[in-house]
Design a protein around this motif. Structure first.
Motif, PDB file in Angstrom:
ATOM      1  N   ARG A  70       0.850  -1.200   0.000  1.00 43.12           N
ATOM      2  CA  ARG A  70       0.000   0.000   0.000  1.00 43.12           C
ATOM      3  C   ARG A  70       0.877   1.237   0.000  1.00 43.12           C
ATOM      4  O   ARG A  70       1.908   1.291   0.668  1.00 43.12           O
ATOM      5  CB  ARG A  70      -0.904  -0.024   1.236  1.00 43.12           C
ATOM      6  N   GLU A  99      -8.603  -0.488  -5.721  1.00 43.68           N
ATOM      7  CA  GLU A  99      -7.305  -0.127  -6.273  1.00 43.68           C
ATOM      8  C   GLU A  99      -6.839   1.211  -5.686  1.00 43.68           C
ATOM      9  O   GLU A  99      -5.643   1.429  -5.505  1.00 43.68           O
ATOM     10  CB  GLU A  99      -7.372  -0.038  -7.801  1.00 43.68           C
ATOM     11  N   ASP A 152      -3.205   0.856  -4.051  1.00 42.84           N
ATOM     12  CA  ASP A 152      -2.740  -0.520  -4.071  1.00 42.84           C
ATOM     13  C   ASP A 152      -1.514  -0.592  -4.989  1.00 42.84           C
ATOM     14  O   ASP A 152      -1.601  -0.232  -6.173  1.00 42.84           O
ATOM     15  CB  ASP A 152      -3.842  -1.442  -4.584  1.00 42.84           C
ATOM     16  N   LYS A 154       0.202  -3.097  -6.304  1.00 43.74           N
ATOM     17  CA  LYS A 154       0.103  -3.998  -7.450  1.00 43.74           C
ATOM     18  C   LYS A 154      -0.661  -3.334  -8.592  1.00 43.74           C
ATOM     19  O   LYS A 154      -0.285  -3.463  -9.766  1.00 43.74           O
ATOM     20  CB  LYS A 154      -0.585  -5.298  -7.041  1.00 43.74           C
ATOM     21  N   ALA A 155      -1.729  -2.631  -8.255  1.00 49.84           N
ATOM     22  CA  ALA A 155      -2.503  -1.931  -9.278  1.00 49.84           C
ATOM     23  C   ALA A 155      -1.674  -0.798  -9.894  1.00 49.84           C
ATOM     24  O   ALA A 155      -1.726  -0.560 -11.100  1.00 49.84           O
ATOM     25  CB  ALA A 155      -3.792  -1.381  -8.688  1.00 49.84           C
ATOM     26  N   ARG A 157       1.470  -0.698 -10.287  1.00 47.08           N
ATOM     27  CA  ARG A 157       2.461  -1.275 -11.195  1.00 47.08           C
ATOM     28  C   ARG A 157       1.851  -1.582 -12.565  1.00 47.08           C
ATOM     29  O   ARG A 157       2.563  -1.691 -13.561  1.00 47.08           O
ATOM     30  CB  ARG A 157       3.034  -2.556 -10.602  1.00 47.08           C
ATOM     31  N   LYS A 158       0.529  -1.695 -12.624  1.00 49.99           N
ATOM     32  CA  LYS A 158      -0.140  -2.051 -13.871  1.00 49.99           C
ATOM     33  C   LYS A 158      -0.617  -0.831 -14.655  1.00 49.99           C
ATOM     34  O   LYS A 158      -0.653  -0.862 -15.877  1.00 49.99           O
ATOM     35  CB  LYS A 158      -1.355  -2.948 -13.584  1.00 49.99           C
ATOM     36  N   ARG A 159      -0.997   0.245 -13.950  1.00 45.69           N
ATOM     37  CA  ARG A 159      -1.589   1.379 -14.649  1.00 45.69           C
ATOM     38  C   ARG A 159      -1.447   2.661 -13.830  1.00 45.69           C
ATOM     39  O   ARG A 159      -1.385   2.619 -12.596  1.00 45.69           O
ATOM     40  CB  ARG A 159      -3.060   1.132 -14.968  1.00 45.69           C
ATOM     41  N   MET A 164      -6.916   3.973 -12.919  1.00 46.94           N
ATOM     42  CA  MET A 164      -7.323   3.057 -11.859  1.00 46.94           C
ATOM     43  C   MET A 164      -8.814   2.737 -11.991  1.00 46.94           C
ATOM     44  O   MET A 164      -9.602   3.559 -12.477  1.00 46.94           O
ATOM     45  CB  MET A 164      -7.066   3.676 -10.483  1.00 46.94           C
TER      46      MET A 164
END
Length: 202
Positions: A70, A99, A152, A154-155, A157-159, A164
């Motif tokens: 977090r 997210e 978050d 992990k989220a 790292r994705k976008r 979000m």
């Protein structure tokens, strides 16, 4: 902002991301040593918050073998955000597991009532369709105030932040939502410092 971060309960790593040695010295004097100076490429007028956050996360993973689930982003331009508000936003994040939780406020303008765009002929049209004669009857709308982001990792790292999904709002009052973007904002903040905060109990 440093005072709020230091006053939060529970273990946390406080990171001040800056390219300025002067700001780093102020942070260190406030009890928050700065582990790195941000690269010049991430300190321009066009630098994005997303890249700055990833840079900080990468530093801790690569240099200190620390990873986080977090991330709490507290921008220094929100002088009236409180410890209680940040704690409540973090509790909302823990409870809902989205997210992102982001702080918002109810703006004076409403796209169903008194916010307009221009059509292809240059004429004003309402931003959102609706036949409302009183602002109080319009659906509530919210505006980001830039004070609190609970994210978050992990989220992240994705976008980036603006992509979000499943974002929960944490609603703040107008005074706490003041964001220092202009000299006028700064002058207003100086005035508010001399005025009792009627939005808080007691």
């Amino acid at each position: 902002t440093l005072a709020v971060a230091k006053a939060l309960e529970g273990p946390a790593t406080i990171c001040v991301s800056t390219d300025s040695e002067a700001i780093a010295a102020v942070a260190a004097a406030g009890g928050c040593p700065v582990p790195f100076l941000r690269p010049a490429a991430l300190a321009t007028d066009t630098s994005g918050t997303y890249e700055v956050l990833l840079h900080a996360l990468d530093y801790y993973e690569q240099q200190e073998s620390k990873s986080f689930s977090r991330l709490l982003l507290l921008q220094p331009t929100s002088p009236f955000r409180t410890v209680a508000q940040v704690a409540a936003a973090m509790e909302l994040f823990t409870r809902q597991q989205p997210e992102m939780v982001v702080s918002v406020f109810s703006p004076e303008g409403n796209p169903y009532y008194n916010l307009f765009e221009t059509d292809e002929e240059g004429k004003l049209v309402k931003s959102k369709k609706g036949d409302f004669t009183r602002r109080q009857d319009c659906p509530p709308v919210y505006q980001y105030n830039g004070a609190i982001y609970v994210i978050d990792v992990k989220a992240l790292r994705k976008r980036p932040l603006h992509k979000m999904v499943g974002i929960y709002p944490y609603v703040m009052d107008e005074r706490s939502s003041l964001d220092l973007d202009t000299e006028l904002d700064w002058r207003l903040a100086e005035v508010l410092l001399e005025v009792p905060d009627l939005t808080q109990e007691g």
